[in-house]
Design an enzyme around this catalytic site. Structure first.
Site, PDB file in Angstrom:
ATOM      1  N   GLU A 226      -7.021  18.628  61.018  1.00  0.00           N
ATOM      2  CA  GLU A 226      -7.451  17.460  60.234  1.00  0.00           C
ATOM      3  C   GLU A 226      -6.186  16.813  59.693  1.00  0.00           C
ATOM      4  O   GLU A 226      -5.642  17.241  58.675  1.00  0.00           O
ATOM      5  CB  GLU A 226      -8.368  17.915  59.086  1.00  0.00           C
ATOM      6  CG  GLU A 226      -9.700  18.492  59.550  1.00  0.00           C
ATOM      7  CD  GLU A 226     -10.645  17.429  60.097  1.00  0.00           C
ATOM      8  OE1 GLU A 226     -10.477  16.251  59.760  1.00  0.00           O
ATOM      9  OE2 GLU A 226     -11.541  17.791  60.891  1.00  0.00           O
ATOM     10  N   CYS A 260      -6.371  10.682  52.821  1.00  0.00           N
ATOM     11  CA  CYS A 260      -6.054  10.620  54.249  1.00  0.00           C
ATOM     12  C   CYS A 260      -6.732   9.424  54.919  1.00  0.00           C
ATOM     13  O   CYS A 260      -6.253   8.940  55.929  1.00  0.00           O
ATOM     14  CB  CYS A 260      -6.471  11.914  54.934  1.00  0.00           C
ATOM     15  SG  CYS A 260      -8.189  12.326  54.651  1.00  0.00           S
TER      16      CYS A 260
HETATM   17  P1  NAD Z   1       0.678  20.158  52.106  1.00  0.00           P
HETATM   18  O1  NAD Z   1       2.133  19.973  51.858  1.00  0.00           O
HETATM   19  O2  NAD Z   1      -0.190  20.656  51.014  1.00  0.00           O
HETATM   20  O3  NAD Z   1       0.570  21.081  53.388  1.00  0.00           O
HETATM   21  C1  NAD Z   1      -0.673  21.491  53.905  1.00  0.00           C
HETATM   22  C2  NAD Z   1      -0.669  22.982  54.050  1.00  0.00           C
HETATM   23  O4  NAD Z   1       0.345  23.384  54.966  1.00  0.00           O
HETATM   24  C3  NAD Z   1      -0.399  23.707  52.732  1.00  0.00           C
HETATM   25  O5  NAD Z   1      -1.363  24.726  52.558  1.00  0.00           O
HETATM   26  C4  NAD Z   1       1.009  24.228  52.889  1.00  0.00           C
HETATM   27  O6  NAD Z   1       1.209  25.449  52.217  1.00  0.00           O
HETATM   28  C5  NAD Z   1       1.153  24.412  54.386  1.00  0.00           C
HETATM   29  N1  NAD Z   1       2.529  24.223  54.828  1.00  0.00           N
HETATM   30  C6  NAD Z   1       3.428  23.324  54.365  1.00  0.00           C
HETATM   31  N2  NAD Z   1       4.589  23.435  55.037  1.00  0.00           N
HETATM   32  C7  NAD Z   1       4.437  24.433  55.945  1.00  0.00           C
HETATM   33  C8  NAD Z   1       5.269  25.028  56.942  1.00  0.00           C
HETATM   34  N3  NAD Z   1       6.510  24.620  57.132  1.00  0.00           N
HETATM   35  N4  NAD Z   1       4.749  26.017  57.683  1.00  0.00           N
HETATM   36  C9  NAD Z   1       3.478  26.440  57.497  1.00  0.00           C
HETATM   37  N5  NAD Z   1       2.657  25.915  56.570  1.00  0.00           N
HETATM   38  C10 NAD Z   1       3.106  24.935  55.802  1.00  0.00           C
HETATM   39  O7  NAD Z   1       0.038  18.821  52.543  1.00  0.00           O
HETATM   40  P2  NAD Z   1       0.650  17.682  53.384  1.00  0.00           P
HETATM   41  O8  NAD Z   1       1.025  18.236  54.707  1.00  0.00           O
HETATM   42  O9  NAD Z   1       1.633  16.896  52.600  1.00  0.00           O
HETATM   43  O10 NAD Z   1      -0.706  16.816  53.504  1.00  0.00           O
HETATM   44  C11 NAD Z   1      -0.687  15.462  53.575  1.00  0.00           C
HETATM   45  C12 NAD Z   1      -1.162  15.059  54.941  1.00  0.00           C
HETATM   46  O11 NAD Z   1      -2.441  15.601  55.166  1.00  0.00           O
HETATM   47  C13 NAD Z   1      -1.308  13.569  55.107  1.00  0.00           C
HETATM   48  O12 NAD Z   1      -0.843  13.193  56.358  1.00  0.00           O
HETATM   49  C14 NAD Z   1      -2.799  13.343  55.036  1.00  0.00           C
HETATM   50  O13 NAD Z   1      -3.243  12.208  55.724  1.00  0.00           O
HETATM   51  C15 NAD Z   1      -3.305  14.611  55.661  1.00  0.00           C
HETATM   52  N6  NAD Z   1      -4.654  14.889  55.225  1.00  0.00           N
HETATM   53  C16 NAD Z   1      -5.632  14.869  56.154  1.00  0.00           C
HETATM   54  C17 NAD Z   1      -6.940  15.092  55.769  1.00  0.00           C
HETATM   55  C18 NAD Z   1      -8.055  15.073  56.764  1.00  0.00           C
HETATM   56  O14 NAD Z   1      -9.141  15.481  56.409  1.00  0.00           O
HETATM   57  N7  NAD Z   1      -7.830  14.630  57.985  1.00  0.00           N
HETATM   58  C19 NAD Z   1      -7.234  15.344  54.430  1.00  0.00           C
HETATM   59  C20 NAD Z   1      -6.204  15.368  53.519  1.00  0.00           C
HETATM   60  C21 NAD Z   1      -4.902  15.150  53.921  1.00  0.00           C
END
Ligand code: NAD
Length: 488
Positions: A226, A260
């Site tokens: 997602e 998102c």
């Molecule tokens: P985040 O930084 O919280 O990361 C998401 C998860 O990945 C966390 O649990 C984190 O611990 C883990 N993570 C982070 N870096 C990592 C690594 N190097 N290795 C393994 N795991 C790791 O969130 P984010 O990535 O900043 O989220 C924002 C993005 O998520 C945006 O692009 C947004 O559009 C997308 N998003 C999508 C949805 C959807 O339903 N499609 C919903 C919310 C957010």
């Protein structure tokens, strides 16, 4: 001394690894015992989850306020109510979702029972992101429980208060033998990803999604991704501009633009832009007052790091700020900001903005707008604002996106009947309502054969004969009239 500290760190890490392994062993053993499979067990856990959310509503609202300055109204609407709604929906439909689904048969299988049986996958991993930290963990969890799985939950470490609350509440309300919360950031997640899961459900950025996919490939674990992307809002033709401005402002600046499915940028003609700008200003004033910074209804950027990144984007943009632009680092505040004269090559058009910054790109025709969208990665959501149904139809039929909504933003994801998910670079797989149940179920194709019709069935045995082949071709053609006929 230095060596001792390193030894301690290594020891601590080994202890942690062991605890993750222990969790996996416990959940795996529980799953093998079969307790999660019965409808009664799934119902009990879903009802417990309902109690978790209803009995702790205030704590949840406080945690979300702590993490994102999320207004109570937004916290209830987009997190608490959303998950409650999905739990009620799952409880209402669980029985029918668990039923076998009978499929079409042919002459040769006329006497057989042919059906799809939904089975739990096993032990699954759900990794959440920080922007809707409750919803993004609990919504997939509902589907995973409904489908009869054991689950490891990994909330985002960035939304710390909600992470801590989930880690406290989940073991209190749900079976500890079946469900566990693992806290931590990239290191802990990477460590988890080394384990063998039966499914990984990941919400977050495209960058981390690549790490998840690579880790999943080691064990051939199926994944749901997602992700995000740049969701366009194309405004074209006749429409009620004040209403369009209200819906656009609400969808864009809800959760301070950190959704998102927030409209990432607007595509419209120059005339439409000039009509829209005063309506956007009026709307912002009527929603948040003269001084938006003091409005209790405007969220904040999640961390100083994210604030700095957004301000850098704004600073590098060649667009002209026509609304907003104010900010306060100490308060992690960025005013709802609108820019015009933004080119396709602008820094704001290179990545998902994920903040309260809205570029407007001008186009000369509807076709130019459609071409603009199609030149880019497929977005998570696509919005079209127009009173003209031919415009909406044209965009719907000539583009691709995870979801589609005309004349509004975000609200399409609130209906549990609609699958929610991306396509292409915005993700793969979907969830919400029945789709979550399907995501966490294996569809096992089953054929319970009878010993009858041996004459027809015997046609396939050697020595092969041309005549038998013709009969077989006739007997094995699917016919809908035999779908519900069964003797078993
Ligand atoms: P985040 O930084 O919280 O990361 C998401 C998860 O990945 C966390 O649990 C984190 O611990 C883990 N993570 C982070 N870096 C990592 C690594 N190097 N290795 C393994 N795991 C790791 O969130 P984010 O990535 O900043 O989220 C924002 C993005 O998520 C945006 O692009 C947004 O559009 C997308 N998003 C999508 C949805 C959807 O339903 N499609 C919903 C919310 C957010």
């Amino acid at each position: 001394m230095h060596v001792c500290v390193i030894c301690l760190l290594i020891f601590h890490r080994l202890a942690e690894m062991e605890s993750q392994s222990k969790i996996m062993d416990r959940l795996r053993a529980t799953f093998r015992s079969g307790v999660t499979v019965t409808e009664q067990f799934r119902r009990t856990q879903l009802n417990n989850l309902l109690s978790l959310v209803t009995e702790n509503e205030q704590l949840i609202v406080d945690a979300l306020h702590n993490d994102l300055n999320k207004p109570k109204f937004e916290a209830i609407l987009s997190e608490v109510h959303m998950v409650l709604n999905d739990i009620y929906y799952a409880l209402d439909h669980l029985k029918s979702w668990m039923q076998h689904e009978y499929v079409g048969k042919n002459m040769a299988t006329r006497l057989d029972d042919c059906f799809i049986r939904r089975e739990p996958l096993g032990v699954v991993l759900i990794i959440g992101a920080w922007n809707y930290p409750l919803q993004l963990i609990i919504l997939p969890l509902i589907g995973a429980i409904a489908a009869g799985n054991c689950v490891v939950l990994k909330p985002s470490e960035i939304s710390q208060a909600t992470e801590k609350l989930l880690a406290e509440l989940i073991p209190k309300y749900l079976s500890q033998d079946c469900y566990a919360v693992v806290c931590g950031g990239a290191d802990e997640t990477k460590e988890l990803l080394e384990k063998k899961f039966d499914h990984i459900f990941y919400t977050g950025s495209q960058v981390v999604a690549r790490i998840v996919l690579q880790a999943a490939s080691v064990h051939l674990t199926p994944v749901t991704l997602e992700l995000g992307g740049k969701s366009p809002c194309l405004i074209h033709g006749d429409l009620d501009i004040p209403s369009a401005a209200r819906r656009l402002v609400w969808a864009k600046f809800f959760n301070a633009g950190q959704s998102c499915v927030a409209p990432d940028y607007v595509l419209c003609s120059t005339a439409m832009r000039d009509a829209l700008l005063p309506a956007l200003r009026d709307t912002l004033k009527s929603f948040y007052g003269e001084d938006i910074r003091t409005s209790p209804d405007m969220g904040r950027i999640v961390t100083p790091r994210h604030w700095t990144h957004l301000m850098e984007l704004l600073g590098k943009s060649k667009g002209r700020v026509v609304i907003g632009g104010e900010s306060d680092e100490g308060d992690r505040y960025i005013a709802p900001t609108v820019l015009v004269d933004v080119q396709e090559s602008d820094v704001l058009m290179q990545e998902e903005i994920f903040g309260p910054i809205l570029p407007i790109i001008t186009i000369e025709s509807l076709q130019e707008g459609i071409d603009f969208i199609n030149r880019r990665e497929k977005p998570l959501a696509l919005y079209v604002f127009s009173d003209e149904s031919s415009v909406v139809k044209n965009v719907l039929e000539n583009t691709s996106s995870g979801g589609f909504c005309s004349n509004d933003g975000i609200v399409h994801m609130t209906l549990p009947g609609l699958p929610f998910g991306g396509v292409g670079a915005s993700g793969c797989g979907s969830y919400h309502g029945r789709w979550s149940f399907e995501t966490f179920s294996h569809r096992r194709g089953c054929m319970m054969r009878s010993w009858g019709l041996e004459k027809i069935n015997g046609l396939r045995y050697p020595p092969y004969q041309e005549r038998s082949l013709s009969w077989l071709r006739w007997a094995t053609t699917a016919k809908s009239s035999w779908t519900s006929c069964s003797l078993m």
